[in-house]
Design an enzyme around this catalytic site. Structure first.
Site, PDB file in Angstrom:
ATOM      1  N   LYS A 207       0.847  -1.196   0.000  1.00 36.78           N
ATOM      2  CA  LYS A 207       0.000   0.000   0.000  1.00 36.78           C
ATOM      3  C   LYS A 207       0.885   1.250   0.000  1.00 36.78           C
ATOM      4  O   LYS A 207       1.928   1.276   0.663  1.00 36.78           O
ATOM      5  CB  LYS A 207      -0.900  -0.002   1.244  1.00 36.78           C
ATOM      6  CG  LYS A 207      -1.951   1.116   1.251  1.00 36.78           C
ATOM      7  CD  LYS A 207      -2.871   1.032   2.479  1.00 36.78           C
ATOM      8  CE  LYS A 207      -3.978   2.085   2.421  1.00 36.78           C
ATOM      9  NZ  LYS A 207      -4.869   2.042   3.597  1.00 36.78           N
TER      10      LYS A 207
ATOM     11  N   SER B 202      -9.904   2.118   2.567  1.00 37.49           N
ATOM     12  CA  SER B 202      -8.969   2.804   1.718  1.00 37.49           C
ATOM     13  C   SER B 202      -7.961   1.908   0.999  1.00 37.49           C
ATOM     14  O   SER B 202      -7.395   2.326   0.000  1.00 37.49           O
ATOM     15  CB  SER B 202      -8.194   3.820   2.557  1.00 37.49           C
ATOM     16  OG  SER B 202      -7.356   3.156   3.489  1.00 37.49           O
TER      17      SER B 202
ATOM     18  N   SER C  45     -10.366   0.010   6.775  1.00 35.30           N
ATOM     19  CA  SER C  45      -9.693   0.128   5.481  1.00 35.30           C
ATOM     20  C   SER C  45      -9.028  -1.131   4.955  1.00 35.30           C
ATOM     21  O   SER C  45      -8.605  -1.181   3.807  1.00 35.30           O
ATOM     22  CB  SER C  45      -8.642   1.250   5.541  1.00 35.30           C
ATOM     23  OG  SER C  45      -9.269   2.499   5.413  1.00 35.30           O
TER      24      SER C  45
END
Lengths: 95, 491, 496
Positions: free
Chosen positions: C78, C159, C183
């Site tokens: 990420k 997210s 997330s």
């Protein structure tokens, strides 16, 4: 609590985010909507409830007083938009 | 002792007498090897941004870890201020934007500081003592440094100081005159130096003061609006700033206007304070507990271990000097300001007349040091030698006058007084025969004066003493000279 | 033979060890798939060269018998994890040019374990969002589409949407995510994969771009519970550089996975059927999950978590408040974007830089957070929220003290929705996290496991919540669900 334009303007400056005048109204409506939704918390009785300080049930760890870091000004300024002689440069500040 | 000291300091206005109410916030740089929350060095004078870790530069994802030594220093200082130590305290973020504040917030302590209420005793020049309350002491990060004259349109930012530990020490508004504020700063500096928690050098910025000033009519209850004069960097400037700021307030009040609460800056060149309102605009620090740190906790044993290592502090030392050496409160307070000076005095005074030792150290030695611009550690006269000199006076080996001479030689040569006296033949003459011979000579040369003394003009005896001393190059014991003169002339 | 990109980590490790294929081949297969499915926009910065170099190193280590637990496994990272020498954007324009001169603790641990970096995964800007639509680099796309509606592109959730899309789309064998209010779990549920938010303090936050410090946790996202456990083992551990990192030992998560759920007490909180009504479909999938665990030998018991409904508004004070402070460092001075025009003051530069560098949702949260902390409002908002947070944590504690071992809930109130459907209504968007936020506020571990397809043919996950630092029980229960559910459906994109 609804936020008026002036409050949004003040908050935006505190947060150093430029908000064009024509966006103040829609933004204050939007933020007011969110705050209104948040205010349901008022229903909860929190008398004699301690605020959460951390979910981690541990004590603050300490480091020893020895120099273990620093000494790399080039790494520190490598990403700077503007630097000179190892300094960061910003628009002149008048005190 | 009274927490609200009495003072006679008054400022005369058109409408009558005013008094000043003063509180001080002192930022003292903690003596530590590494910074408060990072492992970067705290030493001065390094190349720009060379003592900066990724944490100090607030790189994304960087996190603070507290330095144990800084916690210990804060507790130590709190103990030195006879203050309550909070075994749980909380770090909070103080949020504002500034060029030398990389995180966009300063990690400080707000609602729960590490040290609570304490007190500090002022030693006033008249020998009196007054107590000033300490409100709190907390730990916080220093900011970086901005240089403004390197470039026409840019300021240069160096983060070497960013993250260095500071103690903010806040007094209660207990001071009533510039002199008291000065005495507070000097005493605080003295205590910090005794403790070894801050070097106290205001000129180098390792101790900085913000001064809160308000005025009120004499006898008026309650407080009027105060102004904060920021970052004053010497004791003298603090005292000046208070005076001019107080006068400014009085003029405003007497003109019928109101003093506005604000932050001001002292301009020593102009001798005035000016508003920093531009910097003040809409300040709202939005303090909240720093979620990167848990509450700072320690147990009583931790505090006790630190307490066990505290040195004797100025107040206790002063009391002991008064009791053990018979000093006046004023002399004692002068001697204890600096720990090394106090130690020096003790080395001189041990086993001797304390008052004499204090006199020599304060009036003579401190004068020498001042003249030479050196500290006690570079004293040309060692404590041992100064002590010996006092011994030589005490056992009548030399007179006080000769002692001054010997002292000057000691300053020049660094030599021991007994050797100097021996080498230069300065030993006091106590041989009755030798003194009598000198007296006889003087009497023979001045028969008229001898007659005058016999005729009742005993004042002239002093003149005879002087002549005999002269004849013996000052080495005769003055007491013996006096006694023998009386015997010889008056019978 | 199964395509290399379809292998689980466990299978790939066996294949690598047996010499069936090399780490380089495994990485090449993924790089090729990444190119083929570039339309998923799962990566902000692919790192093909670095991936091949790392794979080569892995091959050497495997050859030398020094393979780590993630040796040669190609993963997506990420873009919130700072990676040394590789641009790290946090999905934001303001960090669009930022190349960290340091490596986050968690990513460094993964490289030490032998993992291979395929690229930096797309995400909502600063991890603020539940659909990946707030990314400054365009939204990542869910590889799944509704049955009979292949043209409507759906959000991958957020997210960690790029991470979820990459793992579901077989262009990463696993991925890191971060979870502040859901997330990891919500995008895992939307994309039909497994995602674990560990206990707060289990993984170091050092080097992860901060959103809300008291909530942020890194965790693994993979296609099976076992893979998730393997990766979890490589990511976890005490870090003295993070004051909130717990000094606790890292158990053998992978070994715990197969221990079964016989005798476990599974709590079913009644408050997760909100007054507005949980969709009957999700409710039914939840009931299926309960049955699966009972069939595997667990006991389900009804519990109450009375303050559940206040979790979201609590979260939407605390997270923005912390974010407003955490994001103050993006000021155009030391890194990232700077907008400075002739004659601008320092404040002008701050205001313009931050206005241009942050997207609408980030600005919204910064303003809400600034307001909630401002003079006169702190007590009413921030302090109140921290008190309610205490009550929420107490609810969970009471349940666990009452003998419950693990709690089962739906992960999300609905399956993936079309891109653009909710972006204009912040509060509706926030409701996506209604089931995941309470766990975050209490700092507890939460695992999302895909259990079924909805009638629209979209994956739906169930969430397992455990005691602090008891990820093992959560993973055990997750494995039991996984086994019973036999979830083998693949996104239609991959069937084509």
């Amino acid at each position: 609590m609804s936020l008026d334009k002036e409050t949004v303007h003040r908050i935006a400056f505190l947060a150093r985010v430029a908000v064009p005048d024509d966006q103040l109204d829609p933004l204050s409506r939007e933020l007011s909507g969110i705050l209104h939704w948040i205010e349901q918390l008022g229903e909860v009785d929190t008398t004699s409830v301690e605020p959460m300080t951390s979910v981690a049930e541990m004590t603050l760890p300490w480091r020893d007083d020895v120099v273990t870091d620093g000494g790399y000004p080039e790494r520190v300024t490598a990403n700077a938009p503007e630097s000179q002689d190892g300094f960061y440069l910003v628009p002149k500040v008048v005190e | 002792m009274d927490a609200t000291p009495e003072t006679s300091y008054r400022l005369r206005g058109e409408t009558g007498d005013w008094e000043v109410v003063i509180g001080l916030e002192v930022h003292a740089q903690v003596i530590s090897t590494a910074k408060l929350f990072s492992g970067a060095s705290t030493t001065f004078g390094a190349a720009p941004n060379s003592q900066v870790s990724l944490v100090d530069a607030a790189m994304p994802g960087m996190l603070p870890v507290i330095n144990r030594a800084c916690v210990e220093q804060a507790v130590r200082t709190g103990l030195g201020l006879r203050a309550h130590i909070n075994t749980t305290s909380v770090f909070a973020r103080k949020n504002y934007f500034y060029a030398d504040l990389p995180q966009g917030y300063q990690i400080s302590q707000y609602e729960q500081p590490i040290v609570g209420e304490g007190s500090l005793v002022l030693d006033m020049p008249d020998g009196a003592s007054r107590t000033v309350g300490i409100e709190r002491l907390h730990l916080e990060q220093d900011a970086g440094k901005s240089l403004h004259d390197q470039h026409p349109s840019r300021s240069f930012i160096d983060l070497n100081r960013s993250g260095v530990a500071l103690m903010e020490i806040v007094s209660k508004p207990d001071m009533r005159s510039p002199e008291e504020a000065g005495a507070y700063l000097r005493k605080l500096r003295s205590i910090l130096r005794y403790l070894g928690t801050c070097d106290g050098n205001m000129e180098e910025g390792s101790m900085r003061a913000d001064v809160n000033v308000s005025v009120r009519k004499v006898g008026e209850p309650g407080l009027r609006t105060r102004c904060e004069v920021k970052n004053v960097n010497s004791v003298r400037f603090v005292m000046q700033a208070i005076e001019v700021e107080a006068m400014r307030h009085i003029e405003i009040w007497e003109s019928g206007a109101e003093v506005e609460q604000e932050t001001r800056l002292f301009d020593p060149a102009r001798g005035e304070t000016r508003s920093m309102r531009s910097k003040e605009e809409a300040h709202d620090y939005r303090y909240f507990p720093d979620p990167d740190l848990l509450p700072l906790t320690f147990d009583d044993a931790f505090v006790d271990r630190i307490r066990a290592t505290l040195p004797e502090l100025p107040d206790d030392k002063k009391a002991r000097f008064i009791a053990d050496y018979g000093l006046t409160p004023y002399d004692a307070s002068v001697l204890v300001v600096d720990r090394k000076e106090a130690d020096f005095f003790e080395a001189v005074a041990k086993g001797r007349d304390g008052k004499a030792a204090a006199n020599w150290v304060i009036s003579t030695l401190f004068g020498t040091l001042n003249k030479r611009g050196v500290g006690i550690e570079d004293s040309p006269v060692s404590a041992e030698n100064l002590g010996k000199l006092i011994d030589l006076i005490a056992d009548d080996t030399i007179s006080g006058r000769i002692a001054k001479e010997v002292y000057e030689i000691m300053v020049e040569t660094g030599g021991a007084p007994d050797a100097i006296v021996e080498e230069r033949g300065l030993k006091q003459v106590t041989d009755t025969g030798a003194i009598e011979a000198a007296i006889d000579q003087v009497m023979a040369a001045n028969p008229d004066k001898v007659e005058q003394v016999k005729g009742g003009k005993e004042k002239l005896l002093g003149w005879f003493t002087g002549q005999v001393m002269k004849a013996t190059q000052g080495k005769a014991n003055p007491g013996m000279v006096n006694e023998l003169l009386k015997k010889k002339i008056l019978g | 033979m199964t395509a290399l990109t379809d292998l689980t980590i466990a299978e790939a490790r066996a294949g690598l060890a047996a010499g069936d294929f090399t780490a380089t081949e495994l990485t090449e297969a993924h790089l090729a798939a990444m190119e083929a499915r570039a339309g998923l926009n799962a990566y902000i910065t692919p790192t093909a060269e670095r991936a091949l170099a790392m794979a080569k190193t892995s091959d050497a280590r495997i050859h030398a018998g020094q393979a780590g637990t993630m040796e040669g496994i190609p993963i997506a990272m990420k873009d919130l994890f700072c990676t040394n020498g590789v641009r790290t954007t946090a999905g934001s324009t303001i960090l669009g040019t930022f190349v960290p001169p340091y490596e986050s603790t968690v990513s460094a641990k993964l490289w030490d374990a032998g993992a291979v970096l395929l690229g930096k995964a797309n995400q909502d800007e600063f991890a603020m969002g539940s659909s990946n639509e707030t990314s400054a680099f365009g939204n990542a796309v869910n590889p799944w589409t509704r049955a009979g509606d292949p043209d409507t592109t759906l959000v991958p959730g957020g997210s960690s949407g790029g991470s979820a899309a990459a793992v579901a789309g077989r262009i990463a064998m696993a991925a890191t995510g971060t979870d502040t209010g859901g997330s990891i779990r919500q995008p895992a549920s939307f994309c039909g994969i497994v995602g674990l938010k560990p206990t707060y303090g289990r993984c170091s936050r050092w080097g992860i771009v901060a959103f809300a410090s008291s909530l942020d946790q890194a965790g693994p996202m993979a296609r099976t519970v076992t893979d998730t456990a393997i990766m979890m083992g490589a990511m976890a551990g005490h870090d003295p550089q993070d004051s909130t990192s717990a000094p606790v030992a890292v158990p053998d998560f992978a070994a715990a996975v197969e221990q079964g759920v016989k005798g476990l007490k599974v709590g079913i909180p009644k408050e997760y059927r909100p007054e507005q009504g949980l969709s009957p479909e999700i409710d039914a999938i939840w009931a299926q999950g309960m049955a699966m665990l009972r069939d595997a030998g667990a006991e389900t018991v009804d519990i109450s978590l009375p303050h559940t409904k206040y979790a979201l508004p609590t979260y939407y004070i605390i997270a923005p408040a912390e974010a407003s402070s955490n994001l103050a460092r993006y000021d155009g001075v030391r890194y990232g974007l700077r907008v400075l025009e002739e004659g601008d003051s320092l404040n002008d530069m701050y205001c313009k830089t931050r206005a241009a560098g942050f997207g609408a949702e980030v600005k919204r949260r910064i303003l809400i957070g600034t307001y909630a902390l401002s003079a006169g409002y702190y007590d009413a908002y921030y302090l109140k929220a921290q008190k309610v947070r205490t009550l929420i944590a107490q609810d969970f504690k009471a349940a666990f003290d009452g003998g419950v071992d693990v709690i089962l809930t739906p992960t999300t109130p609905s399956a993936a929705f079309p891109i653009g459907a909710e972006i204009d209504d912040p509060v509706t968007m926030y409701l996506n996290d209604v089931f995941t936020v309470p766990t975050s506020l209490a700092g507890l571990p939460g695992l999302s496991v895909p259990v079924a397809l909805t009638s629209e043919g979209l994956p739906q996950g169930l969430q397992l919540i455990g005691r602090p630092f008891d990820e093992e029980t959560v993973l055990r229960a997750g494995r039991a669900l996984e086994k019973a559910a036999g979830f083998t459906a693949k996104p239609r994109l991959l069937e084509g």
